[in-house]
Design a protein around this motif. Structure first.
Motif, mmCIF file in Angstrom:
data_model
loop_
_atom_site.group_PDB
_atom_site.id
_atom_site.type_symbol
_atom_site.label_atom_id
_atom_site.label_comp_id
_atom_site.label_asym_id
_atom_site.label_seq_id
_atom_site.Cartn_x
_atom_site.Cartn_y
_atom_site.Cartn_z
ATOM 1 N N VAL A 1 58.581 21.209 76.918
ATOM 2 C CA VAL A 1 57.190 21.056 77.333
ATOM 3 C C VAL A 1 56.364 20.452 76.199
ATOM 4 O O VAL A 1 55.498 19.590 76.438
ATOM 5 N N MET A 2 56.626 20.855 74.974
ATOM 6 C CA MET A 2 55.899 20.317 73.834
ATOM 7 C C MET A 2 56.192 18.824 73.652
ATOM 8 O O MET A 2 55.280 18.023 73.422
ATOM 9 N N ILE A 3 57.458 18.433 73.782
ATOM 10 C CA ILE A 3 57.817 17.023 73.652
ATOM 11 C C ILE A 3 57.158 16.199 74.749
ATOM 12 O O ILE A 3 56.615 15.124 74.500
ATOM 13 N N ALA A 4 57.194 16.717 75.960
ATOM 14 C CA ALA A 4 56.584 15.995 77.072
ATOM 15 C C ALA A 4 55.067 15.920 76.923
ATOM 16 O O ALA A 4 54.443 14.937 77.324
ATOM 17 N N ALA B 1 60.006 9.847 76.146
ATOM 18 C CA ALA B 1 60.061 11.297 76.354
ATOM 19 C C ALA B 1 61.107 11.648 77.406
ATOM 20 O O ALA B 1 61.833 12.639 77.262
ATOM 21 N N ALA B 2 61.195 10.831 78.448
ATOM 22 C CA ALA B 2 62.182 11.084 79.498
ATOM 23 C C ALA B 2 63.605 10.945 78.959
ATOM 24 O O ALA B 2 64.491 11.745 79.307
ATOM 25 N N VAL B 3 63.824 9.957 78.117
ATOM 26 C CA VAL B 3 65.158 9.768 77.520
ATOM 27 C C VAL B 3 65.502 10.931 76.611
ATOM 28 O O VAL B 3 66.618 11.468 76.652
ATOM 29 N N ILE B 4 64.560 11.358 75.779
ATOM 30 C CA ILE B 4 64.810 12.463 74.858
ATOM 31 C C ILE B 4 65.091 13.752 75.616
ATOM 32 O O ILE B 4 66.049 14.471 75.321
ATOM 33 N N VAL B 5 64.271 14.043 76.626
ATOM 34 C CA VAL B 5 64.466 15.266 77.402
ATOM 35 C C VAL B 5 65.779 15.202 78.182
ATOM 36 O O VAL B 5 66.508 16.195 78.276
ATOM 37 N N GLY B 6 66.113 14.041 78.726
ATOM 38 C CA GLY B 6 67.384 13.892 79.438
ATOM 39 C C GLY B 6 68.584 14.112 78.537
ATOM 40 O O GLY B 6 69.556 14.761 78.926
ATOM 41 N N MET B 7 68.506 13.571 77.327
ATOM 42 C CA MET B 7 69.602 13.775 76.374
ATOM 43 C C MET B 7 69.700 15.237 75.950
ATOM 44 O O MET B 7 70.802 15.758 75.748
#
Length: 122
Positions: A29-32, A41-47
């Motif tokens: 949630v913090m990253i997003a 952000a989508a790539v980081i959260v997906g990884m």
């Protein structure tokens, strides 16, 4: 000595992964929230989801292996291994990973508390 080392490794790995799984939703949630670029952000959260899915499966396999390994050993009960398995399965369910992390932490604490039994009997 081999069984004591395995219990120590299970306890340490369980604590580390349990803590990470317990705080992972807040990190996501913090990253997003702070990200300016939605695609990055989508790539980081997906990884992160893929990496931690592999960690959850590894904890499940570790729980099954230690359940089989310690089934005849009186020094360690079956509870830590079962908690690893249940915690890993619960954490694989979306939005319940933090609950699985807490269960894994409890299992790891039981592994570490059982180390006293090895020192008494050896």
């Amino acid at each position: 000595m081999k069984t004591k080392t395995l219990a120590q490794i299970d306890g340490i790995i369980g604590l580390i992964t349990g803590i990470i799984l317990a705080i992972l939703p807040f990190v996501i949630v913090m990253i997003a929230g702070i990200s300016e670029d939605e695609d990055a952000a989508a790539v980081i959260v997906g990884m992160m989801f893929i990496a931690f899915a592999l960690v959850k499966i590894a904890i499940l396999i570790l729980g099954i292996l230690t359940l089989v390994y310690y089934k005849d050993d009186k020094r360690i009960s079956l509870a830590p291994s079962i908690l690893f398995i249940v915690g890993a399965v619960v954490s694989l369910i979306p939005f319940l990973g933090w609950i699985g992390g807490i269960v894994i932490i409890i299992g790891a604490a039981l592994y570490l508390s059982s180390l006293k039994q090895f020192q008494i009997q050896e």
